[in-house]
Motif scaffolding. Structure first.
Motif, PDB file in Angstrom:
ATOM      1  N   HIS A   1     -10.028  71.882   5.007  1.00  0.00           N
ATOM      2  CA  HIS A   1      -8.746  72.424   4.572  1.00  0.00           C
ATOM      3  C   HIS A   1      -8.057  73.128   5.733  1.00  0.00           C
ATOM      4  O   HIS A   1      -8.685  73.903   6.467  1.00  0.00           O
TER       5      HIS A   1
ATOM      6  N   GLY B   1      -5.875  81.726  -1.638  1.00  0.00           N
ATOM      7  CA  GLY B   1      -6.624  81.774  -2.888  1.00  0.00           C
ATOM      8  C   GLY B   1      -6.744  80.437  -3.571  1.00  0.00           C
ATOM      9  O   GLY B   1      -7.629  80.238  -4.418  1.00  0.00           O
ATOM     10  N   GLN B   2      -5.876  79.486  -3.237  1.00  0.00           N
ATOM     11  CA  GLN B   2      -5.923  78.169  -3.857  1.00  0.00           C
ATOM     12  C   GLN B   2      -6.999  77.277  -3.234  1.00  0.00           C
ATOM     13  O   GLN B   2      -7.290  76.207  -3.762  1.00  0.00           O
ATOM     14  N   LEU B   3      -7.602  77.702  -2.108  1.00  0.00           N
ATOM     15  CA  LEU B   3      -8.659  76.911  -1.491  1.00  0.00           C
ATOM     16  C   LEU B   3      -9.958  77.095  -2.270  1.00  0.00           C
ATOM     17  O   LEU B   3     -10.277  78.202  -2.701  1.00  0.00           O
ATOM     18  N   PRO B   4     -10.742  76.042  -2.440  1.00  0.00           N
ATOM     19  CA  PRO B   4     -12.023  76.182  -3.157  1.00  0.00           C
ATOM     20  C   PRO B   4     -12.960  77.120  -2.409  1.00  0.00           C
ATOM     21  O   PRO B   4     -12.943  77.174  -1.171  1.00  0.00           O
TER      22      PRO B   4
ATOM     23  N   SER C   1      -0.512  74.155   3.075  1.00  0.00           N
ATOM     24  CA  SER C   1      -1.942  73.900   2.974  1.00  0.00           C
ATOM     25  C   SER C   1      -2.166  72.405   2.810  1.00  0.00           C
ATOM     26  O   SER C   1      -1.539  71.772   1.957  1.00  0.00           O
TER      27      SER C   1
ATOM     28  N   TRP D   1     -10.150  87.586   2.732  1.00  0.00           N
ATOM     29  CA  TRP D   1     -10.392  86.200   2.311  1.00  0.00           C
ATOM     30  C   TRP D   1     -11.486  85.557   3.159  1.00  0.00           C
ATOM     31  O   TRP D   1     -12.356  84.862   2.653  1.00  0.00           O
TER      32      TRP D   1
ATOM     33  N   THR E   1      -1.700  85.191   0.560  1.00  0.00           N
ATOM     34  CA  THR E   1      -2.878  85.320  -0.304  1.00  0.00           C
ATOM     35  C   THR E   1      -2.889  84.250  -1.387  1.00  0.00           C
ATOM     36  O   THR E   1      -3.963  83.766  -1.779  1.00  0.00           O
ATOM     37  N   ARG E   2      -1.699  83.854  -1.868  1.00  0.00           N
ATOM     38  CA  ARG E   2      -1.643  82.799  -2.887  1.00  0.00           C
ATOM     39  C   ARG E   2      -2.113  81.469  -2.297  1.00  0.00           C
ATOM     40  O   ARG E   2      -2.880  80.731  -2.917  1.00  0.00           O
ATOM     41  N   ALA E   3      -1.685  81.162  -1.056  1.00  0.00           N
ATOM     42  CA  ALA E   3      -2.092  79.906  -0.424  1.00  0.00           C
ATOM     43  C   ALA E   3      -3.581  79.906  -0.106  1.00  0.00           C
ATOM     44  O   ALA E   3      -4.285  78.898  -0.330  1.00  0.00           O
TER      45      ALA E   3
ATOM     46  N   ARG F   1       2.643  85.426  -0.447  1.00  0.00           N
ATOM     47  CA  ARG F   1       2.558  83.969  -0.304  1.00  0.00           C
ATOM     48  C   ARG F   1       1.300  83.563   0.452  1.00  0.00           C
ATOM     49  O   ARG F   1       0.688  82.534   0.165  1.00  0.00           O
TER      50      ARG F   1
END
Length: 822
Positions: free
Chosen positions: A457, A478-481, A450, A506, A474-476, A472
Motif C-alpha cells: 500500500h 486508517g483505511q489501510l488494513p 492511497s 499510526w 488519519t482517515r486515509a 484527512r
C-alpha cells in the motif's frame, strides 16, 4: 558532461607563461572587477561604440516618453555610463535612463514638475547608497520573480499605450486607463505622416536583425535601434519635412533641481517608489548580465571547463547606482538604472570589462555637446515607435511561461493589473498581497491519495502537512488494513507537530501488528534518519559510504528535526541491521543497495538509460584507473551514464604492446584501448593514479621469493608491468615528478606519480594510439587523485604530450582550473 581532463588549446610553454601575480587573466576568466587602472582593450572600444549607438536614440526616446527635457536623457546616459560603470559591481552592465521608471517619472513630472522630480531622484540615490552600505542588495532579490516581471510588464503596457499616441501624431494622457479610453478618438483624427514614419521605424527595428545573406551579416553589425532611427529620419526629411521633430533647448536653459515642495508623505512615497523600481531593475539586470557573460564564456570554450565568471557584487552595484542617481538628479538628468537591453548588447559586442561601459558614457557626453544639430533632425514619431517596441518587449512571453509553469501566474496577472490601474508602487503591493494569499492557500491545501502496488500500500501526500490536513491524513491511513506493508510518500517540505504525532501513532500500531513501513520523500528518496545517525553517518549525498545508511531505520521527523528511535523495517526488508547478519552481510548490503537503486535512482535515470540503450554508447573519453574501491570515477569526474569508457585494473597499468604471454592473458587492456580508439573514437585518454596505491606499495616491497616449487602468482605476473615505473623513478635520466611545486610526501607517492607518466609512455607505443596522436585527433592526459585530500591533480601539457621533461601535476581548483596543459 564535466570532463575529467579538459583540453587546453594554447601551446605556450610553461616557462614563458606569465605568473598569476602579474595580473594577466586567462582567456575565459571573468572581467577584472578591481584594480586602480582602467584597462582598455580593443574589444572594449568597439563594444562601447555599439552600446553608444543604441543608447543615444533610447535616451532621447525615454526622455520624450516621460515629458522631461530631452537633454535629461543624455545626461542620465552619460552619468550612468561613467559613474555607475566605474563604481558599480557589475563590470559589463550598462546603466542609463530607466525604461522601468518611465511611468513613475512621467507621473512625478506631471504632479510635481521637472525640478522637484530631480530632487526626488537625488533622494532615491542617497537611499540606494545607504542600502548598499548596509548590504541589503541581495535581500531585494527575495521578491517573487512573478511580482518583479509583472511590474515590468505592467510598466511596458503603460509605455506602449502612451507612445502609441505620439506615434499616431497626438499626445499621451495622464494615465494608462485614460490612454486606452482616448485611443479610439485618436484613431478617428489620425494623420498619415507620423504613423507611417513610426511604422517604418518598427519594421526596420524588427527586420534588421533578420537580414539574410552575406550582406545581411555585414549590415547587422549596425545596431537595429540606430538603423531604424537613421532610416526613418532620412525618409522623413525627404517625404514629410513638416513632421514634428526633436527640439533640444540650449544647455544654458537646462533645469537643475529645487527643494521639493508638497506633502511630506507623498514625497516620501515618491522617493520610495523610484528607489524600489530602480533598484530592482538594476539588480535583476545585473543577474541577467552575469548569466549572459557566463553563457558567452561557455560558447567560447566548448571543449574546456572554464571557471564560471564571478558573480556581481550587488551591494557595490547598488551603491554605484545610488551615486549615479544622486549626480543625475543634481545635474538635471533622468533616474538611472541598469538595463538588460544595453547590458546584453555590451556582452554580445565582446566587452571584456568596465572600460566599455565608461567609454560609452564618454561618447554620449561628447555627442551631447557636438551633435545637437544632428539630433534635431530625428522625428518624434520615430523615437516614440522605438520606445513603444521597448515597452512591448517588457511583456516577455518567456517570463509568462515560467511563472505559469511554477503556478505563479495569478500573482503575475494581479501585479500587471495593479500597475496598469493604480501605478507601480500600488501594483507591487497588490502583487505581494496576492502572493501571500496564494501561499496561504497552498499551505492549507494538501492532497492525500492511497493506492496498492504489487501487494504494498502506498499513501502519497502532496503538499504541506499541517494540523489542517490531519483529519484527512488519519482517515486515509486508517483505511489501510492492519499489519500490511506500506510506503508513505511525503511530497512536501514541512510537517508540523500535530501531523508528526498522527503519523507516529499510526506507524506504531502498524509495527505492533507485524507491518512494515517505509517513509520516502519526493521521487522516492528516503527521509529523516535518527539524530545520532545523522551526525555520525551518511549525509543524503553520500549513500555510497561504507556506513551503509540505507540499512539503518528511517523515521519521519517533525519540523524541528526530532525523530523516533523505535526500530523500523530498514529499507523495506523487514529486518533490522543486526538481523541481516544471518544473511551474510555482503549479500545483504548488495541486495539493499540494489533495492535502494531501484527505488531512488532508477526513476531518475530510466529515460536517459533507455536513450543510451537505443542509440548506443558514444563516450568522449577512455579513463584508465586503479581498481581501488576508494576511487569513484563518476564522482570525481562529475560524469554520468555514457560519458566515460572506463578500464580499471590493479595499479592502473597499461602493458606495452607485445608483452602478452602465449595465452594472451594481458590483452584485455590492449583490447579496450583498441576498441575505445578505433571503434568508439574517443577524443582523449586519461591515466589516473591515486594516493596510497597498494600496487605501488607492493612494487616497492619487492616480489616474494619464488621458484619451481613456488611459482609466480597471478598478482605478480600482472605487477611486472609496473617494473618500468620503478626503474624510471630510480633513473638519473628522468626528473622526479612533483605536485604543484612540491616534492612527493614519500616514496609511495613518488612512485604513484611516476607510474602515471610511465603508463602514458606505454600508451603512446600502441599502434592505434600513435596513429590518432599523429593525426591530432586524440589527446593523452595524466591525473593523480589524492584520496585523503579529495583533491585532483592534472599532469602538465608538456609531460602529457611527451615534449618536455618536466613532470608536474597541477592542482585543480574550484573556481579556476589551476593547470598548465590540459
Amino acid at each position: 558532461m564535466s570532463a575529467c581532463a579538459p583540453t587546453r588549446h594554447d601551446r605556450t610553454p610553461r616557462r614563458s607563461r606569465p605568473r598569476r601575480a602579474s595580473g594577466v587573466k586567462s582567456p575565459h576568466s571573468p572581467p577584472p572587477t578591481g584594480g586602480r587602472r582602467l584597462r582598455i582593450a580593443g574589444a572594449d572600444v568597439s563594444a562601447s561604440i555599439t552600446v553608444f549607438l543604441i543608447a543615444v536614440p533610447m535616451s532621447l526616446g525615454l526622455a520624450l516618453a516621460v515629458g522631461a527635457p530631452l537633454e535629461a536623457g543624455l545626461v542620465a546616459a552619460a552619468i550612468g555610463g561613467i559613474v555607475a560603470g566605474l563604481l558599480g559591481g557589475t563590470p559589463l552592465q550598462v546603466s542609463g535612463p530607466s525604461a522601468g521608471l518611465t511611468v513613475v517619472t512621467a507621473e512625478l513630472i506631471q504632479v510635481y514638475g521637472w525640478r522637484t522630480t530631480c530632487a526626488i531622484t537625488v533622494g532615491a540615490g542617497l537611499l540606494q547608497i545607504l542600502l548598499g552600505t548596509l548590504r541589503a542588495a541581495r535581500n531585494a532579490l527575495a521578491v517573487s520573480p512573478a511580482i518583479v516581471h509583472g511590474t515590468l510588464a505592467g510598466i511596458g503596457v503603460a509605455i506602449a499605450l502612451a507612445q502609441l499616441h505620439i506615434m499616431l501624431g497626438g499626445s499621451p494622457q495622464s494615465s494608462v486607463v485614460a490612454n486606452a479610453l482616448a485611443l479610439p478618438e485618436q484613431l478617428a483624427r489620425i494623420s498619415p505622416a507620423a504613423p507611417l514614419i513610426g511604422t517604418l521605424t518598427i519594421a526596420v527595428l524588427l527586420l534588421w536583425p533578420r537580414l539574410p545573406g552575406r550582406v545581411g551579416r555585414t549590415v547587422r553589425r549596425i545596431p537595429a535601434a540606430l538603423a531604424s532611427v537613421v532610416i526613418a529620419t532620412s525618409v522623413a526629411a525627404v517625404a514629410t519635412p513638416g513632421l514634428a521633430r526633436v527640439d533640444l533647448p540650449s544647455w544654458r536653459s537646462h533645469a537643475l533641481p529645487e527643494l521639493p515642495q508638497g506633502p511630506v508623505l507623498a514625497l516620501a512615497t515618491a522617493v520610495f517608489t523610484v528607489l524600489l523600481v530602480a533598484s530592482l531593475e538594476s539588480l535583476l539586470a545585473a543577474v541577467a548580465v552575469d548569466k549572459l557573460a557566463a553563457d558567452r564564456a561557455g560558447e567560447q570554450a566548448p571543449l574546456t571547463s572554464p571557471a564560471p565568471p564571478r558573480r556581481s557584487d550587488l551591494d557595490r552595484e547598488l551603491r554605484g547606482q545610488g551615486i549615479a542617481n544622486t549626480l543625475a538628479g543634481l545635474l538635471g538628468g533622468l533616474p538611472v538604472a541598469g538595463g538588460v537591453v544595453r547590458g546584453s548588447a555590451n556582452v554580445r559586442a565582446g566587452a571584456t570589462g568596465r572600460a566599455s561601459t565608461v567609454l560609452h558614457g564618454v561618447w554620449v557626453l561628447l555627442a551631447a555637446g557636438l551633435l545637437i544639430t544632428v539630433f534635431e533632425w530625428i522625428p518624434l514619431a520615430a523615437l516614440a515607435a522605438l520606445v513603444m517596441v521597448v515597452g512591448v518587449q517588457m511583456v516577455s512571453f518567456a517570463h509568462i511561461r515560467n511563472v505559469h509553469r511554477h503556478r505563479e501566474f495569478p500573482v503575475y496577472a494581479a501585479t500587471v493589473a495593479g500597475v496598469v490601474a493604480f501605478g507601480a508602487l500600488a501594483g507591487v503591493a497588490v502583487g505581494v498581497g496576492v502572493a501571500v494569499i496564494v501561499s496561504l492557500h497552498r499551505l492549507g491545501r494538501t492532497k492525500i491519495t492511497s493506492t496498492e502496488q504489487g501487494g504494498r500500500h502506498v499513501v502519497t501526500v502532496h503538499g504541506q502537512l499541517t494540523f489542517l490536513a490531519v483529519p484527512r491524513l488519519t482517515r486515509a491511513l486508517g483505511q489501510l488494513p492492519p499489519g500490511v506493508d506500506a510506503t508513505v510518500e511525503l511530497d512536501g517540505f514541512f510537517m508540523d507537530h500535530a501531523a508528526y504525532e498522527a503519523i507516529q501513532a499510526w506507524r506504531g500500531a502498524q509495527l505492533a501488528q507485524g507491518g512494515r513501513v517505509d517513509f520516502t520523500g519526493r521521487s522516492g528518496s528516503r527521509i529523516a534518519e535518527p539524530a545520532a545517525a545523522a551526525h555520525s553517518c551518511c549525509r543524503p549525498w553520500t549513500p555510497w559510504r561504507n556506513h551503509h545508511c540505507h540499512d539503518r531505520p528511517t523515521l519521519p521527523a517533525d519540523n524541528s528535526g526530532a525523530t523516533d528511535s523505535r526500530p523500523d523495517s530498514g529499507s523495506g526488508s523487514g529486518t533490522s541491521p543486526t538481523a541481516g547478519a544471518g544473511r551474510k552481510g555482503g549479500a545483504h548490503r548488495l541486495l539493499s543497495g540494489l533495492s535502494s537503486f531501484q527505488r531512488n535512482t532508477a526513476p531518475l535515470v530510466r529515460d536517459e538509460l533507455a536513450r543510451l540503450a537505443s542509440e548506443g554508447q558514444c563516450p568522449s573519453q577512455l579513463f584508465i584507473t586503479c581498481a581501488d574501491s576508494r576511487l569513484v570515477t563518476s564522482m570525481i569526474t562529475s560524469s554520468g551514464p555514457g560519458d566515460l569508457f572506463t578500464v580499471r585494473n590493479v595499479g592502473n597499468l597499461v602493458p606495452p604492446p607485445g608483452t602478452a604471454p602465449a595465452g594472451g592473458g594481458d590483452d584485455s587492456v590492449a583490447a579496450a584501448i583498441e576498441y575505445a580508439v578505433e571503434v568508439l573514437r574517443v577524443e582523449s585518454i586519461t591515466v589516473c593514479g591515486h594516493s596510497g596505491c597498494g600496487a605501488m606499495q607492493a612494487l616497492l616491497k619487492g616480489e616474494p621469493d619464488s621458484g619451481p616449487e613456488k611459482p609466480r602468482t597471478p598478482l605478480w605476473r600482472w605487477l611486472r608491468h609496473g617494473l618500468p615505473s620503478l626503474e624510471r623513478m630510480a633513473s638519473r635520466r628522468h626528473s622526479w615528478a612533483r605536485i604543484s611545486g612540491r616534492l612527493p610526501a614519500d616514496e609511495v607517492e613518488q612512485l604513484c606519480l611516476t607510474n602515471v607518466v610511465q603508463q602514458l609512455e606505454h600508451l603512446r607505443a600502441h599502434e592505434s594510439v600513435a596513429r590518432r596522436l599523429a593525426e591530432g585527433t586524440l589527446q593523452l592526459h595524466g591525473m593523480y587523485f589524492h584520496v585523503g585530500e579529495a583533491q585532483a591533480y592534472l599532469l602538465t601539457e608538456g609531460s602529457s604530450s611527451g615534449t618536455e621533461p618536466d613532470e608536474v601535476f597541477d592542482r585543480v581548483g574550484t573556481g579556476e582550473l589551476e593547470r598548465t596543459g590540459v
